[in-house]
Design an enzyme around this catalytic site. Structure first.
Site, PDB file in Angstrom:
ATOM      1  CD  GLU A 155       0.934  -4.738  10.802  1.00  0.00           C
ATOM      2  OE1 GLU A 155       1.167  -3.635  10.290  1.00  0.00           O
ATOM      3  OE2 GLU A 155      -0.116  -5.235  10.600  1.00  0.00           O
ATOM      4  N   PRO A 174       0.657  -1.421   0.236  1.00  0.00           N
ATOM      5  CG  PRO A 174      -0.259  -1.248   2.042  1.00  0.00           C
ATOM      6  CD  PRO A 174       0.834  -2.231   1.136  1.00  0.00           C
ATOM      7  NE  ARG A 210      -8.219  -5.926 -20.817  1.00  0.00           N
ATOM      8  CZ  ARG A 210      -8.479  -4.608 -21.320  1.00  0.00           C
ATOM      9  NH1 ARG A 210      -7.589  -3.534 -21.140  1.00  0.00           N
ATOM     10  NH2 ARG A 210      -9.449  -4.520 -22.154  1.00  0.00           N
ATOM     11  CG  ASP A 267      -9.800  -0.695 -22.831  1.00  0.00           C
ATOM     12  OD1 ASP A 267     -10.781  -1.114 -23.312  1.00  0.00           O
ATOM     13  OD2 ASP A 267      -8.687  -1.543 -22.524  1.00  0.00           O
TER      14      ASP A 267
HETATM   15  N1  ADE Z   1      -0.783  -5.017  -0.225  1.00  0.00           N
HETATM   16  C1  ADE Z   1      -1.803  -4.739   1.112  1.00  0.00           C
HETATM   17  N2  ADE Z   1      -2.480  -3.859   0.413  1.00  0.00           N
HETATM   18  C2  ADE Z   1      -1.985  -3.531  -0.744  1.00  0.00           C
HETATM   19  C3  ADE Z   1      -2.344  -2.444  -2.028  1.00  0.00           C
HETATM   20  N3  ADE Z   1      -3.531  -1.691  -1.416  1.00  0.00           N
HETATM   21  N4  ADE Z   1      -1.951  -2.456  -3.064  1.00  0.00           N
HETATM   22  C4  ADE Z   1      -0.832  -3.301  -3.304  1.00  0.00           C
HETATM   23  N5  ADE Z   1      -0.351  -4.127  -2.429  1.00  0.00           N
HETATM   24  C5  ADE Z   1      -0.910  -4.332  -1.045  1.00  0.00           C
END
Ligand code: ADE
Length: 234
Positions: free
Chosen positions: A116, A89, A154, A169
């Site tokens: 984590e 994230p 794709r 697209d």
């Molecule tokens: N791992 C946990 N959350 C994630 C996300 N939002 N994007 C990529 N990998 C992740």
């Protein structure tokens, strides 16, 4: 293209890789996707791949050892160097432009984490870039890797037939980075809702202009952020 996926859960990928475009692209030799289980590279008899964070705090962190050993094994499976991508994230937000960029590579190596997060030395030591699929936290990087892989594959030449060519697209260049125009198919009238006359006119120039306008209207209404990002010309 060759795609390697380093993961603790290779089985999670089986179903998404076994249908439709991803399946056909592999069968047609357009992409070769290879899964490797990080846990096979754990050093101890308990097959441990995570540990408590230094400095304290909740949860567990992925240890560098098993990932480095796994990576060094995988790296040698092909002569192509490959771009190394950690799913987290904390990464740069994945979008269509990134998918296009990655689709031009010969080899991608995705590393999906759990717990984590990754020991920081993994990112540094492997020279990995980080990708996030959105501002929310998943239980692991597997679903994120699948999303990115689907969007990239794709786009590979020959992966989708002309009938559903990704050229028009949403977010594509032909949509000026905005949303795609509305689509209609048969029947001409459905529950009192009629297909717009212009689409039945046979005037390709007018249809193209109408579609461009519609795409713009929808982008303004539903995704004004795409206009502000400078991706779409107004
Ligand atoms: N791992 C946990 N959350 C994630 C996300 N939002 N994007 C990529 N990998 C992740």
């Amino acid at each position: 293209m060759r795609i390697d996926i380093l993961t603790l859960f290779p089985e999670m990928f089986e179903s998404p890789l076994s249908y439709s475009i991803l399946k056909r692209a592999q069968q047609g030799g357009i992409v070769d996707i290879v899964l490797t289980n990080i846990r096979d590279f754990a050093a101890d008899k308990y097959r441990k791949v995570d540990d408590k964070p230094y400095g304290g705090g909740p949860g567990m962190v992925m240890m560098p050892g098993p990932i480095f050993d796994c990576f060094e094994h995988v790296e040698k499976l092909s002569a192509e160097k490959g771009r190394v991508i950690l799913l987290t994230p904390q990464g740069q937000k994945f979008n269509q432009a990134k998918a296009v960029e990655l689709s031009k590579e010969k080899r991608l190596i995705f590393i999906s984490g759990r717990y984590e997060g990754f020991d920081e030395r993994i990112r540094i030591g492997l020279g990995a870039e980080q990708i996030s699929i959105g501002d929310y936290v998943l239980s692991g990087g597997e679903l994120a890797a699948m999303v990115a892989i689907d969007a990239v594959v794709r786009l590979l030449p020959g992966a989708v037939g002309d009938e559903d060519c990704p050229k028009d697209d949403s977010f594509s260049e032909s949509a000026d980075g905005g949303l795609e125009y509305p689509q209609y198919t048969r029947p001409e009238v459905f529950r009192g809702m009629k297909v717009p006359d212009i689409l039945l006119s046979g005037d390709h120039g007018k249809i193209a202009e109408w579609r461009r306008q519609q795409g713009l209207e929808r982008t303004k209404k539903w995704r004004p952020d795409l206009l502000n990002s400078g991706k779409k010309e107004i």
